[in-house]
Scaffold this motif. Sequence first.
Motif, PDB file in Angstrom:
ATOM      1  N   ALA A  56       5.207  -1.838 -11.058  1.00 27.56           N
ATOM      2  CA  ALA A  56       4.925  -2.324  -9.699  1.00 27.56           C
ATOM      3  C   ALA A  56       3.583  -3.018  -9.606  1.00 27.56           C
ATOM      4  CB  ALA A  56       4.973  -1.159  -8.714  1.00 27.56           C
ATOM      5  N   SER A  57       2.735  -2.881 -10.644  1.00 30.85           N
ATOM      6  CA  SER A  57       1.391  -3.454 -10.581  1.00 30.85           C
ATOM      7  C   SER A  57       1.404  -4.979 -10.500  1.00 30.85           C
ATOM      8  CB  SER A  57       0.568  -3.015 -11.791  1.00 30.85           C
ATOM      9  OG  SER A  57       1.134  -3.507 -12.998  1.00 30.85           O
ATOM     10  N   THR A  58       2.461  -5.602 -10.997  1.00 28.37           N
ATOM     11  CA  THR A  58       2.560  -7.062 -10.896  1.00 28.37           C
ATOM     12  C   THR A  58       2.523  -7.496  -9.432  1.00 28.37           C
ATOM     13  OG1 THR A  58       3.889  -7.162 -12.925  1.00 28.37           O
ATOM     14  CG2 THR A  58       3.967  -9.074 -11.463  1.00 28.37           C
ATOM     15  N   LEU A  59       3.317  -6.814  -8.612  1.00 23.88           N
ATOM     16  CA  LEU A  59       3.340  -7.114  -7.181  1.00 23.88           C
ATOM     17  C   LEU A  59       2.062  -6.644  -6.498  1.00 23.88           C
ATOM     18  CD1 LEU A  59       4.895  -8.057  -4.645  1.00 23.88           C
ATOM     19  CD2 LEU A  59       5.868  -5.748  -4.500  1.00 23.88           C
ATOM     20  N   VAL A  60       1.580  -5.470  -6.882  1.00 27.78           N
ATOM     21  CA  VAL A  60       0.398  -4.888  -6.245  1.00 27.78           C
ATOM     22  C   VAL A  60      -0.813  -5.803  -6.403  1.00 27.78           C
ATOM     23  CG1 VAL A  60      -1.262  -2.986  -6.343  1.00 27.78           C
ATOM     24  CG2 VAL A  60       1.193  -2.506  -6.459  1.00 27.78           C
ATOM     25  N   LEU A 119       0.834  -1.200   0.000  1.00 28.34           N
ATOM     26  CA  LEU A 119       0.000   0.000   0.000  1.00 28.34           C
ATOM     27  C   LEU A 119       0.873   1.256   0.000  1.00 28.34           C
ATOM     28  CD1 LEU A 119      -2.914   1.144   0.202  1.00 28.34           C
ATOM     29  CD2 LEU A 119      -2.636   1.108   2.680  1.00 28.34           C
ATOM     30  N   LEU A 120       1.917   1.265   0.822  1.00 27.22           N
ATOM     31  CA  LEU A 120       2.845   2.396   0.823  1.00 27.22           C
ATOM     32  C   LEU A 120       3.544   2.531  -0.521  1.00 27.22           C
ATOM     33  CD1 LEU A 120       4.459   2.038   4.386  1.00 27.22           C
ATOM     34  CD2 LEU A 120       2.720   3.688   3.634  1.00 27.22           C
ATOM     35  N   LEU A 121       3.876   1.394  -1.138  1.00 32.35           N
ATOM     36  CA  LEU A 121       4.485   1.420  -2.466  1.00 32.35           C
ATOM     37  C   LEU A 121       3.561   2.082  -3.477  1.00 32.35           C
ATOM     38  CD1 LEU A 121       6.666   0.548  -4.528  1.00 32.35           C
ATOM     39  CD2 LEU A 121       5.476  -1.658  -4.693  1.00 32.35           C
ATOM     40  N   CYS A 122       2.264   1.778  -3.400  1.00 29.50           N
ATOM     41  CA  CYS A 122       1.284   2.388  -4.314  1.00 29.50           C
ATOM     42  C   CYS A 122       1.267   3.906  -4.175  1.00 29.50           C
ATOM     43  CB  CYS A 122      -0.107   1.829  -4.039  1.00 29.50           C
ATOM     44  SG  CYS A 122      -0.358   0.120  -4.532  1.00 29.50           S
ATOM     45  N   PHE A 123       1.199   4.384  -2.926  1.00 28.88           N
ATOM     46  CA  PHE A 123       1.194   5.839  -2.712  1.00 28.88           C
ATOM     47  C   PHE A 123       2.479   6.469  -3.238  1.00 28.88           C
ATOM     48  CE2 PHE A 123      -2.050   4.984   0.679  1.00 28.88           C
ATOM     49  CZ  PHE A 123      -3.022   5.840   0.196  1.00 28.88           C
ATOM     50  N   ALA A 124       3.605   5.838  -2.942  1.00 25.12           N
ATOM     51  CA  ALA A 124       4.888   6.387  -3.386  1.00 25.12           C
ATOM     52  C   ALA A 124       4.975   6.427  -4.907  1.00 25.12           C
ATOM     53  CB  ALA A 124       6.040   5.555  -2.804  1.00 25.12           C
ATOM     54  N   TRP A 125       4.505   5.374  -5.549  1.00 24.32           N
ATOM     55  CA  TRP A 125       4.601   5.309  -7.011  1.00 24.32           C
ATOM     56  C   TRP A 125       3.662   6.314  -7.675  1.00 24.32           C
ATOM     57  CZ3 TRP A 125       7.956   1.673  -9.304  1.00 24.32           C
ATOM     58  CH2 TRP A 125       7.988   1.721 -10.706  1.00 24.32           C
ATOM     59  N   ILE A 126       2.407   6.358  -7.182  1.00 23.70           N
ATOM     60  CA  ILE A 126       1.427   7.251  -7.817  1.00 23.70           C
ATOM     61  C   ILE A 126       1.780   8.714  -7.585  1.00 23.70           C
ATOM     62  CG2 ILE A 126      -0.983   8.019  -7.721  1.00 23.70           C
ATOM     63  CD1 ILE A 126      -1.754   5.104  -7.169  1.00 23.70           C
ATOM     64  N   LEU A 127       2.174   9.060  -6.347  1.00 21.04           N
ATOM     65  CA  LEU A 127       2.468  10.464  -6.020  1.00 21.04           C
ATOM     66  C   LEU A 127       3.858  10.887  -6.470  1.00 21.04           C
ATOM     67  CD1 LEU A 127       0.938  10.607  -2.410  1.00 21.04           C
ATOM     68  CD2 LEU A 127      -0.087  11.428  -4.545  1.00 21.04           C
ATOM     69  N   GLY A 128       4.834   9.965  -6.372  1.00 18.50           N
ATOM     70  CA  GLY A 128       6.220  10.349  -6.653  1.00 18.50           C
ATOM     71  C   GLY A 128       6.703  10.033  -8.039  1.00 18.50           C
ATOM     72  N   VAL A 129       6.182   8.966  -8.670  1.00 17.35           N
ATOM     73  CA  VAL A 129       6.683   8.542  -9.979  1.00 17.35           C
ATOM     74  C   VAL A 129       5.698   8.914 -11.087  1.00 17.35           C
ATOM     75  CG1 VAL A 129       7.429   6.581 -11.380  1.00 17.35           C
ATOM     76  CG2 VAL A 129       7.970   6.639  -8.928  1.00 17.35           C
ATOM     77  N   HIS A 130       4.457   8.448 -10.957  1.00 17.81           N
ATOM     78  CA  HIS A 130       3.471   8.714 -12.007  1.00 17.81           C
ATOM     79  C   HIS A 130       2.934  10.138 -11.918  1.00 17.81           C
ATOM     80  CE1 HIS A 130      -0.343   8.589 -14.229  1.00 17.81           C
ATOM     81  NE2 HIS A 130       0.156   7.557 -14.888  1.00 17.81           N
ATOM     82  N   GLY A 131       2.580  10.555 -10.728  1.00 19.29           N
ATOM     83  CA  GLY A 131       2.022  11.888 -10.539  1.00 19.29           C
ATOM     84  C   GLY A 131       0.519  11.930 -10.757  1.00 19.29           C
ATOM     85  N   LEU A 132      -0.141  12.886 -10.108  1.00 19.76           N
ATOM     86  CA  LEU A 132      -1.578  13.074 -10.252  1.00 19.76           C
ATOM     87  C   LEU A 132      -1.859  14.052 -11.388  1.00 19.76           C
ATOM     88  CD1 LEU A 132      -2.578  13.452  -6.481  1.00 19.76           C
ATOM     89  CD2 LEU A 132      -2.853  11.430  -7.923  1.00 19.76           C
ATOM     90  N   PRO A 133      -3.057  13.993 -11.985  1.00 17.15           N
ATOM     91  CA  PRO A 133      -3.410  14.961 -13.037  1.00 17.15           C
ATOM     92  C   PRO A 133      -3.336  16.392 -12.511  1.00 17.15           C
ATOM     93  CG  PRO A 133      -5.002  13.161 -12.945  1.00 17.15           C
ATOM     94  CD  PRO A 133      -4.124  13.010 -11.739  1.00 17.15           C
ATOM     95  N   ALA A 134      -2.998  17.308 -13.380  1.00 22.18           N
ATOM     96  CA  ALA A 134      -2.840  18.709 -12.967  1.00 22.18           C
ATOM     97  C   ALA A 134      -4.141  19.302 -12.447  1.00 22.18           C
ATOM     98  CB  ALA A 134      -2.319  19.532 -14.144  1.00 22.18           C
TER      99      ALA A 134
END
Length: 466
Positions: free
Chosen positions: A279-283, A176-191
Amino acid sequence: MSAKDATPAALELSTIQPIPASERHGRARDLFTIWFGSNIMLLTVVTGALAVTVFKLPLLPALVALIAGNLFGAVFMALHSAQGPQLGVPQMVQTRGQFGSYGSLLVVALVVIMYLGFFASNLVMGGQALHSRYPMFGTHLAIVLVGAISVVATVFGYRLIHAYTRLMSYLSGAVLLLCFAWILGVHGLPADVWQRNTFSTAGFLGTLSVAALWQLAYAPYVSDYSRYMPANTGSRAAFWSSYWGCCLGSILPMVLGVLVGLSADGDVIAGLIELTGPASTLVVAVFSVGIAATNAMNLYCGTLSTITVGQTLVPRWAAGALSRAVTALVLFGMALALALLGQDDFMLNYTNFILLLLYVLVPWTAINLVDYYLVAHGNYDVPSFFRRDGGIYGYFNWTAVGCYLLGVLVQVPFMATELYTGVVAKAIGGADIAWIVGLAVISPVYYLASRRRGLRALGGLKGSVR
């Protein structure tokens, strides 16, 4: 085998019988991990996403409604959990102390339907997710695989389920922490994530209701997982361990669901896979296994409730491990059929299911908690629970049965679902406050009616003594 020597893989021999002091084990912190670990799964993520995909709330109001609903609903869930160490029996067996032996059957039957509904919903979620990320598994096969893992844990019982969810607390929590880190830090949210959707009172109250129900839905079985705790565990320790475990385990994945729902178009699971990239494979793998852990709890408690119905009708039936295994397989077959037949319209079916469920759970939880904490003060004659005539509680407690039916009826004008919207709900723009009305009305009504019933019984006893 003694409680100290038993391992998680040891087969549980008891079903609904009272747990003797010699078999009591565990600590209050075990209640934290079972509720934290069991809630971090895909269905929780999807439930959080309803705030922005179905109820169309902006980001901040969605988060406020989800957090407030969980914090409020978990109070009732944790109050039920604290009953387990004191009485040592499943929650639905204890319900006989409020409704009578036959009077409780209506509630227990509704609870079995609830377990089957959540079990089937989780099967669909797990199966669709596995198929999305691992196409070699057909959806049908994936659904069966998730269910099979759940059945194994149900057959072995209490200890294995606790061990399973303890492991998932660490594994699912890390992912779950990995998901937050990836979405917020790597992918990013829409503007424009803060500008998406428009606030509505109906949407806010609908989201609040769904979050509160998520917690209230645990009320009929939460003490099933605290009934082996030593009697000296303490009500306060059991309450807070269950409360924070369930709150944190629910709120965090629901927040993830909000972010996914606002960032991805269409299917929430597909959006989660897209946003987490490699990371979705693990998620998906970990969250699908997490679904199996939660489904083991649903199936286990559904099995205990079904055995409760059977034992009520046939008191001489002393159900053991074999009875639990056979009953679990029958319920699994029913839930599997529901999952396979209803998977195409899953989101609509699931939303309607959880809202309708709220209306029948609210009056029961009000009656149970008022009776336990304010009327009986936790003092029940446990042997009477296992008598066909209900012992001192009789076949029917018409005060409880009448209040329960009143609790359902009083909510009707305030209901707001796709299937039916009450006149009051229409007048206030489709906002659903039925469950609030149900709690506010039935709690004092049942308390006052029980006090009058007790005083009349006491007066009759004095008269007979004279």
